[in-house]
Design an enzyme around this catalytic site. Structure first.
Site, PDB file in Angstrom:
ATOM      1  N   THR A 260       0.852  -1.193   0.000  1.00  0.00           N
ATOM      2  CA  THR A 260       0.000   0.000   0.000  1.00  0.00           C
ATOM      3  C   THR A 260       0.883   1.236   0.000  1.00  0.00           C
ATOM      4  O   THR A 260       1.708   1.415   0.901  1.00  0.00           O
ATOM      5  CB  THR A 260      -0.912  -0.010   1.239  1.00  0.00           C
ATOM      6  OG1 THR A 260      -1.667  -1.210   1.204  1.00  0.00           O
ATOM      7  CG2 THR A 260      -1.857   1.175   1.240  1.00  0.00           C
TER       8      THR A 260
ATOM      9  N   ASN B  53      -9.961   1.265   2.644  1.00  0.00           N
ATOM     10  CA  ASN B  53      -9.642   1.076   4.062  1.00  0.00           C
ATOM     11  C   ASN B  53     -10.109   2.255   4.904  1.00  0.00           C
ATOM     12  O   ASN B  53     -10.570   2.081   6.029  1.00  0.00           O
ATOM     13  CB  ASN B  53      -8.139   0.841   4.242  1.00  0.00           C
ATOM     14  CG  ASN B  53      -7.783  -0.615   3.972  1.00  0.00           C
ATOM     15  OD1 ASN B  53      -8.666  -1.445   3.786  1.00  0.00           O
ATOM     16  ND2 ASN B  53      -6.505  -0.922   3.935  1.00  0.00           N
TER      17      ASN B  53
ATOM     18  N   ALA C 283     -19.930  -2.696  16.622  1.00  0.00           N
ATOM     19  CA  ALA C 283     -19.363  -1.778  17.615  1.00  0.00           C
ATOM     20  C   ALA C 283     -18.399  -2.549  18.504  1.00  0.00           C
ATOM     21  O   ALA C 283     -18.532  -3.759  18.695  1.00  0.00           O
ATOM     22  CB  ALA C 283     -20.483  -1.174  18.458  1.00  0.00           C
TER      23      ALA C 283
ATOM     24  N   CYS D 294      -3.286  -2.448   8.829  1.00  0.00           N
ATOM     25  CA  CYS D 294      -3.748  -1.640   7.682  1.00  0.00           C
ATOM     26  C   CYS D 294      -4.561  -0.412   8.072  1.00  0.00           C
ATOM     27  O   CYS D 294      -4.206   0.706   7.707  1.00  0.00           O
ATOM     28  CB  CYS D 294      -4.598  -2.503   6.755  1.00  0.00           C
ATOM     29  SG  CYS D 294      -3.628  -3.644   5.793  1.00  0.00           S
TER      30      CYS D 294
ATOM     31  N   LYS E 207      -2.884   2.649   9.884  1.00  0.00           N
ATOM     32  CA  LYS E 207      -1.816   3.183   9.033  1.00  0.00           C
ATOM     33  C   LYS E 207      -2.401   3.842   7.769  1.00  0.00           C
ATOM     34  O   LYS E 207      -1.984   4.941   7.386  1.00  0.00           O
ATOM     35  CB  LYS E 207      -0.910   2.017   8.658  1.00  0.00           C
ATOM     36  CG  LYS E 207       0.073   2.262   7.564  1.00  0.00           C
ATOM     37  CD  LYS E 207       0.945   1.055   7.356  1.00  0.00           C
ATOM     38  CE  LYS E 207       0.340  -0.019   6.503  1.00  0.00           C
ATOM     39  NZ  LYS E 207       0.255   0.231   5.084  1.00  0.00           N
TER      40      LYS E 207
ATOM     41  N   LYS F  46      -7.534  -8.865  16.271  1.00  0.00           N
ATOM     42  CA  LYS F  46      -8.796  -9.537  15.945  1.00  0.00           C
ATOM     43  C   LYS F  46      -8.542 -11.034  16.080  1.00  0.00           C
ATOM     44  O   LYS F  46      -7.378 -11.458  16.167  1.00  0.00           O
ATOM     45  CB  LYS F  46      -9.274  -9.161  14.546  1.00  0.00           C
ATOM     46  CG  LYS F  46      -8.399  -9.668  13.421  1.00  0.00           C
ATOM     47  CD  LYS F  46      -9.030  -9.342  12.085  1.00  0.00           C
ATOM     48  CE  LYS F  46      -8.382 -10.112  10.961  1.00  0.00           C
ATOM     49  NZ  LYS F  46      -8.990  -9.856   9.677  1.00  0.00           N
TER      50      LYS F  46
HETATM   51  C1  UDX Z   1      -8.139  -4.911   6.705  1.00  0.00           C
HETATM   52  C2  UDX Z   1      -9.036  -4.917   5.452  1.00  0.00           C
HETATM   53  O1  UDX Z   1     -10.247  -5.616   5.739  1.00  0.00           O
HETATM   54  C3  UDX Z   1      -8.299  -5.529   4.278  1.00  0.00           C
HETATM   55  O2  UDX Z   1      -9.107  -5.423   3.101  1.00  0.00           O
HETATM   56  C4  UDX Z   1      -6.986  -4.786   4.076  1.00  0.00           C
HETATM   57  O3  UDX Z   1      -6.277  -5.340   2.999  1.00  0.00           O
HETATM   58  C5  UDX Z   1      -6.142  -4.800   5.349  1.00  0.00           C
HETATM   59  O4  UDX Z   1      -6.912  -4.260   6.424  1.00  0.00           O
HETATM   60  P1  UDX Z   1      -7.448  -6.651   8.581  1.00  0.00           P
HETATM   61  O5  UDX Z   1      -6.645  -5.535   9.163  1.00  0.00           O
HETATM   62  O6  UDX Z   1      -6.797  -7.979   8.458  1.00  0.00           O
HETATM   63  O7  UDX Z   1      -7.913  -6.258   7.101  1.00  0.00           O
HETATM   64  O8  UDX Z   1      -8.738  -6.851   9.480  1.00  0.00           O
HETATM   65  P2  UDX Z   1     -10.301  -6.530   9.463  1.00  0.00           P
HETATM   66  O9  UDX Z   1     -11.027  -7.801   9.610  1.00  0.00           O
HETATM   67  O10 UDX Z   1     -10.703  -5.676   8.340  1.00  0.00           O
HETATM   68  O11 UDX Z   1     -10.462  -5.757  10.854  1.00  0.00           O
HETATM   69  C6  UDX Z   1      -9.713  -4.581  11.147  1.00  0.00           C
HETATM   70  C7  UDX Z   1     -10.040  -4.067  12.526  1.00  0.00           C
HETATM   71  O12 UDX Z   1     -11.357  -3.524  12.573  1.00  0.00           O
HETATM   72  C8  UDX Z   1     -10.002  -5.131  13.640  1.00  0.00           C
HETATM   73  O13 UDX Z   1      -9.380  -4.567  14.789  1.00  0.00           O
HETATM   74  C9  UDX Z   1     -11.456  -5.437  13.910  1.00  0.00           C
HETATM   75  O14 UDX Z   1     -11.690  -5.875  15.225  1.00  0.00           O
HETATM   76  C10 UDX Z   1     -12.089  -4.076  13.661  1.00  0.00           C
HETATM   77  N1  UDX Z   1     -13.505  -4.149  13.271  1.00  0.00           N
HETATM   78  C11 UDX Z   1     -13.864  -4.712  12.076  1.00  0.00           C
HETATM   79  C12 UDX Z   1     -14.473  -3.598  14.093  1.00  0.00           C
HETATM   80  O15 UDX Z   1     -14.176  -3.072  15.173  1.00  0.00           O
HETATM   81  N2  UDX Z   1     -15.781  -3.621  13.687  1.00  0.00           N
HETATM   82  C13 UDX Z   1     -16.171  -4.162  12.499  1.00  0.00           C
HETATM   83  O16 UDX Z   1     -17.373  -4.128  12.200  1.00  0.00           O
HETATM   84  C14 UDX Z   1     -15.174  -4.727  11.673  1.00  0.00           C
END
Ligand code: UDX
Length: 448
Positions: free
Chosen positions: A124, A209, A253, A261, A264, A321
């Site tokens: 990215t 993102n 929530a 990602c 950043k 997560k």
């Molecule tokens: C993310 C994007 O989904 C992906 O497309 C990109 O390439 C990289 O960043 P990732 O960081 O692996 O992927 O995790 P993601 O499942 O998207 O969750 C990111 C964060 O958001 C986590 O901390 C998760 O707990 C939080 N989250 C996600 C929430 O708090 N609420 C939601 O409804 C969804």
């Protein structure tokens, strides 16, 4: 390359993106050479040991072992490659800009390539990077090397599925023929391919993102208002998500977003806009809401326990997560540090993430029951499936105070309260204050 011929792909960077991309392309039948600069990592990968936790990755690499090699040598990786994929990380600098030093090192490492090859950017990067790399390649007489932006949208934990069955494949190219070549690489993947110019492809990644992060901060603010007005954010999110214009995704929530990602990329887009003369106000709010959200658990604990000095808090889940061991920008780190600063004893549990070098002063437990024994409160930080059975008579008895703060709204409030727990969640009606056995002590602490 003819349509049915398989390609040779050099991948720079054996992190999440590089390994998943490499394994995915190998599964599609291509030959892949993955290059990294860390000798231990390359040695481990050669032995079949994958140094990151991503479900199915080790198996997929093993299944395609004959088509995948690992090397420290940039020249060896590039020698016979038709494509060079850049998959190195681009962390935030102190200013919030993306640090592109690793990307530029790869461009330098590649040196003079023989014959026409295509350089593909998966990392990215800020909008405008492709243009700069193009100029740098041209200045070195490498105008025969095509440049394509092919951003990744892999989410950790589901990365292999996201590679094989993506919502879309975005390809941005200066020359159509280069874009065509990268499109052909994806034969076998059933997804819409979206073609555009390089700058737009770079922006798709950042904007996607940033928008997903905006949805999370939005629903977290709705949750905070729900707490004040007596509504339940889970019902609200469900009611909102059924509107086809909104959709149900990323409306959970919780205690804020983390990971490699979102934090950043939101900050990189805000910074990119600022550097270009535009103040992206909305993103400033998204970041601030997320920072405050991580800390709100502390006041929920104080509401029930009074001062936290000397109290024992079980932190359940540390990874940003579930289904990953990744601790980058994990809300757990901020929360644990706040609790330690308040004088609480922190007992942390996570089935895979190891935060021992990041959280000095906390103690780490291998079992949930160990973290709960004698604790004044349990906080669900990461929604690991193991925590679904948290509500039990044994767990309630094991705790000094049966207080659960569910930072991910994963438990049933009625079930928790019927089992004798005091239960707090995010954006859901709270438990009455008097329910804990140590109310007198707490009340006098609050009055002090
Ligand atoms: C993310 C994007 O989904 C992906 O497309 C990109 O390439 C990289 O960043 P990732 O960081 O692996 O992927 O995790 P993601 O499942 O998207 O969750 C990111 C964060 O958001 C986590 O901390 C998760 O707990 C939080 N989250 C996600 C929430 O708090 N609420 C939601 O409804 C969804």
């Amino acid at each position: 390359m003819a349509r049915d011929e398989k390609a040779r792909i050099a991948i720079f960077g054996a992190g999440y993106v590089g390994l998943v991309t490499g394994a995915g392309f190998a599964e599609l039948g291509h030959r892949v050479a993955i290059r990294d600069i860390v000798p231990e990592k390359v040695e481990a990968l050669r032995r079949g040991v994958v140094p990151i936790y991503e479900p199915g990755l080790e198996e997929l690499l093993a299944r395609n072992a004959e088509r995948v090699s690992f090397t420290l040598d940039a020249r060896e990786a590039v020698q016979v490659a038709d494509f060079v994929y850049v998959c190195v990380d681009t962390p935030s600098t102190y200013s919030g800009d993306a640090d592109l030093s690793r990307v530029w090192t790869v461009i330098d490492d590649i040196g003079s390539l023989d014959g026409p090859r295509t350089l593909v950017m998966k990392s990215t990067v800020p909008v405008g990077t492709g243009e700069k790399v193009r100029l740098a390649l041209d200045a070195r007489g490498l105008d025969n090397v095509g440049y394509v932006s092919n951003p990744e949208f892999l989410a950790e934990g589901t990365a292999l599925r996201d590679f094989m069955k993506p919502d879309r494949v975005v390809i941005g190219a200066f020359e159509d023929s280069d874009g065509d070549r990268v499109e052909e690489l994806h034969a076998g993947i059933d997804a819409p391919i979206v073609r555009m110019d390089v700058a737009s492809a770079e922006m798709v990644k950042l904007a996607s993102n940033a928008f997903l992060s905006t949805r999370i901060s939005f629903i977290n603010e709705i949750a905070n208002v729900c707490e004040l007005v007596g509504a339940d954010v889970e019902d609200v999110a469900q009611g909102m998500g059924l509107d086809h214009r909104l959709g149900p995704h990323f409306l959970r929530a919780g205690i804020g977003f983390g990971g490699s990602c979102f934090p950043k990329d939101v900050s990189a887009l805000k910074q990119l806009a600022g550097n270009s003369g535009y103040h992206f106000q909305l993103l400033s709010a998204v970041i601030e809401v997320n920072e405050l959200q991580k800390r709100r658990v502390v006041s929920k604990l104080q509401k029930h326990l009074g001062k936290l000095r000397g109290k024992t808090i079980a932190l359940l889940g540390l990874a940003f997560k579930p289904h990953t061991d990744d601790l980058r920008e994990a809300p757990s780190l901020v929360l644990a540090s706040r609790l330690l600063a308040e004088g609480a004893a922190v007992r942390a549990w996570d089935p895979v993430a190891d935060a021992s070098s990041l959280l000095q002063g906390a103690s780490f437990c291998t079992e949930v029951s160990e973290a709960l024994a004698g604790a004044d409160a349990a906080v669900i930080v990461t929604e690991w499936p193991e925590l679904r059975t948290l509500i039990s008579v044994e767990n309630r008895r094991a705790m000094r105070n049966p207080l659960i703060v569910d930072g991910r709204n994963m438990l049933d409030p009625d079930e928790a309260r019927q089992a004798g727990f005091v239960y707090e969640a995010i954006g859901r009606p709270a438990s009455p204050l008097q329910a804990l056995p140590e109310t007198e002590e707490r009340t006098s602490e609050l009055q002090r």
